[in-house]
Design a protein around this motif. Structure first.
Motif, PDB file in Angstrom:
ATOM      1  N   ALA A 157       0.858  -1.193   0.000  1.00 34.95           N
ATOM      2  CA  ALA A 157       0.000   0.000   0.000  1.00 34.95           C
ATOM      3  C   ALA A 157       0.889   1.236   0.000  1.00 34.95           C
ATOM      4  CB  ALA A 157      -0.909  -0.001   1.221  1.00 34.95           C
ATOM      5  N   SER A 178      -4.922   1.591  -2.481  1.00 30.37           N
ATOM      6  CA  SER A 178      -4.209   0.715  -1.538  1.00 30.37           C
ATOM      7  C   SER A 178      -3.996   1.369  -0.178  1.00 30.37           C
ATOM      8  CB  SER A 178      -2.870   0.274  -2.131  1.00 30.37           C
ATOM      9  OG  SER A 178      -2.042   1.402  -2.401  1.00 30.37           O
ATOM     10  N   LEU A 223      -3.342  -7.315  -3.065  1.00 34.94           N
ATOM     11  CA  LEU A 223      -3.673  -5.952  -3.490  1.00 34.94           C
ATOM     12  C   LEU A 223      -4.983  -5.943  -4.277  1.00 34.94           C
ATOM     13  CD1 LEU A 223      -2.737  -2.939  -3.993  1.00 34.94           C
ATOM     14  CD2 LEU A 223      -1.764  -3.788  -6.142  1.00 34.94           C
ATOM     15  N   VAL A 230      -8.328  -4.402  -2.417  1.00 33.74           N
ATOM     16  CA  VAL A 230      -8.749  -3.087  -2.936  1.00 33.74           C
ATOM     17  C   VAL A 230      -9.930  -3.240  -3.890  1.00 33.74           C
ATOM     18  CG1 VAL A 230      -8.050  -1.006  -4.156  1.00 33.74           C
ATOM     19  CG2 VAL A 230      -6.416  -2.162  -2.648  1.00 33.74           C
TER      20      VAL A 230
END
Ligand SMILES: Cc1cc2nc3c(=O)[nH]c(=O)nc-3n(C[C@H](O)[C@H](O)[C@H](O)COP(=O)(O)OP(=O)(O)OC[C@H]3O[C@@H](n4cnc5c(N)ncnc54)[C@H](O)[C@@H]3O)c2cc1C
Length: 466
Positions: free
Chosen positions: A63, A105, A447, A451
């Protein structure tokens, strides 16, 4: 081609506004986000307790520009992160999706911290290949089981219904591609048809389906699959039958350092800190620092499909933050030698070849040199006796190809237009790793699961109101 199918019979037993298939990181983040937005959610999960590949991972989420990074003086930005993703993916990743995950992120990690109390920390004692800033965020145990357990507990606290031991195997659709719901097979053998206004496929990729792996990723056709066996490619098979656009089906996250025969992950921190790999002839065979994903196929190409990962006590101390590494030590997978020759004897590799390879690398480290494979070294990577080695093989962790989506997870048809109420996130969707294993930047898996799960949950709500 598999066990899932599509039915155009629209009858359902029960209706829910939002249905989510799969209770891994993607499904649970989607459920939390949608519930916050005021939409009633039902999550269907194959297993008795949600785990998925998420539970098998180290739970590290990359992130950018988080307050945790700022507190440690780490300079990062979504733009830098997006550029890192595309550099690794050779520019092949969908720009809108890359933009969405890179920008989403930091807010994702802070959302999970602030709203649900997940105690993330920045991993600041080693970096993974291809990340130009320290941006891995992990939970105290550095395990994905802690991540999925905490997400499930948050969902339970939010009164989100997760129906376990339900396998979605029939997609209910209308001829124009609008989704009506899914038919599920319950643990007690009964069938049920659940209607919905919107459907999020969060049932990961096809790593658990050997036929699909052989079809789309022949180089890993016989490899050890290290992910969740229940991820059988249902999203890809439904997508193919529906006329969805499927993208980058040859892409995957591999790993070139799984202890064998113990089947325990040896963190790539070992390599990034200065460890190397040699084959059973004692010879190095490539630039290990490019990435663990592409290294899986490199290791499988070596004699006996194995390699030795070699390092020292300083590196072992860094690796010990991971429970997997500690488990490998307990299992006796990590060999020790007080000298290079003694270690070569324990490994059973030709001592002269191995010693020469090892000394070449140590000399390059001392002078910040580069080897003929292009690997760059630094003096802080120098190793000292006693030395350690672990026998490893290459494994398939998860597939990165899947349903082509837009920046909020809406699934695309073959002509690029969007299905009206079908979403995909995490391993069910095409990731941001381009077309091959080499395009996988560490962390791309969680990720896109977390997200895009969150964004799809929010977008499903907007769709309903619209
Ligand atoms: C060993 C290992 C280490 C990893 N380490 C990392 C890491 O540190 N960082 C990172 O970013 N990524 C990592 N990954 C990748 C990461 O785990 C995945 O990308 C991520 O967990 C995918 O999340 P998901 O929610 O899409 O899938 P999952 O977590 O696999 O969840 C999918 C769920 O769907 C359920 N399901 C499937 N089909 C059906 C169906 N038809 N009906 C009902 N339920 C169904 C499954 O049972 C499962 O619970 C690792 C993977 C492995 C295997």
């Amino acid at each position: 081609m598999g066990t899932v199918s599509i039915s155009f019979d629209a009858d359902v037993d029960v209706e829910v506004p939002l249905l989510i298939v799969g209770a891994g990181a993607a499904g649970l983040c989607a459920a939390l986000a949608a519930t916050e937005a005021g939409i009633e959610v039902l999550v269907i999960e194959r297993d008795a307790v949600p785990a998925g590949s998420t539970a098998l991972s180290a739970g590290l989420i990359p992130a950018a520009a988080t307050r945790l990074q700022r507190a440690k003086g780490i300079v990062d930005s979504p733009q830098l992160f997006a550029a890192d993703i595309q550099r690794k993916a050779k520019g092949e990743a969908d720009a809108a999706v890359v933009d969405a995950v890179a920008h989403g992120s930091g807010p994702l990690v802070e959302w999970l911290m602030d709203r649900y109390g997940l105690p993330f920390e920045v991993v600041d004692n080693f970096n993974y290949p291809g990340h130009s800033a320290l941006r891995m965020h992990g939970l105290p145990t550095r395990t994905g089981s802690e991540l999925v357990d905490r997400l499930r507990q948050a969902a339970e606290r939010g009164d989100i219904t997760i129906l376990p031991q339900r396998v979605a195997d029939v997609l209910l659709a209308e001829p124009d591609g609008r989704i009506r719901g899914v038919e599920i097979l319950r643990g007690d053998g009964e069938r049920e048809r659940i209607g919905c206004n919107a459907l999020i496929l969060a049932c990961n990729g096809f790593g658990g389906n050997p036929d699909l792996v052989r079809r789309f990723i022949p180089e890993m056709g016989d490899a050890l699959y290290f992910g969740h066996p229940g991820n059988r490619g249902d999203a890809v098979m439904w997508g193919e039958a529906l006329g969805a656009k499927l993208a980058h089906l040859g892409a995957y996250q591999g790993h070139g350092s799984v202890a064998t025969p113990h089947n325990i992950l040896i963190t790539w921190a070992v390599i990034m800190q200065g460890g190397i790999q040699v084959n059973r002839d004692g010879s190095r065979f490539c630039d290990e620092s490019q990435g663990y994903s592409e290294q899986a196929a490199e290791v499988l190409r070596q004699p006996g499909a194995i390699a030795w990962t070699v390092f020292d006590a300083r590196i072992a101390a860094v690796a010990r933050q991971f429970e997997d590494f500690r488990a490998a030590e307990r299992a006796g997978a990590i060999l020790t030698g007080d000298t290079v020759a003694e270690l070569a004897g324990a490994m059973g590799v030709p001592a002269a070849t191995f010693a020469s390879e090892w000394m070449d690398v140590e000399n390059l480290k001392a002078k910040s040199g580069q080897d003929h494979y292009g690997r760059q070294y630094a003096p802080e990577q120098l190793c000292a006796a006693p030395l350690h080695a672990v026998k490893v093989t290459g494994a398939l962790f998860h597939t990165q190809g899947g349903l082509a989506i837009d920046g909020v997870g809406r699934v695309r048809r073959k002509d690029g237009t969007l299905f009206p109420n079908l979403f995909a996130a995490g391993g069910a969707a095409a990731g941001v790793s381009g077309s091959s294993a080499a395009g996988y930047l560490s962390g791309n898996g969680l990720l896109t699961a977390t997200v895009l799960g969150r964004l799809a949950g929010q977008a499903a709500m907007l769709r309903r109101r619209g």
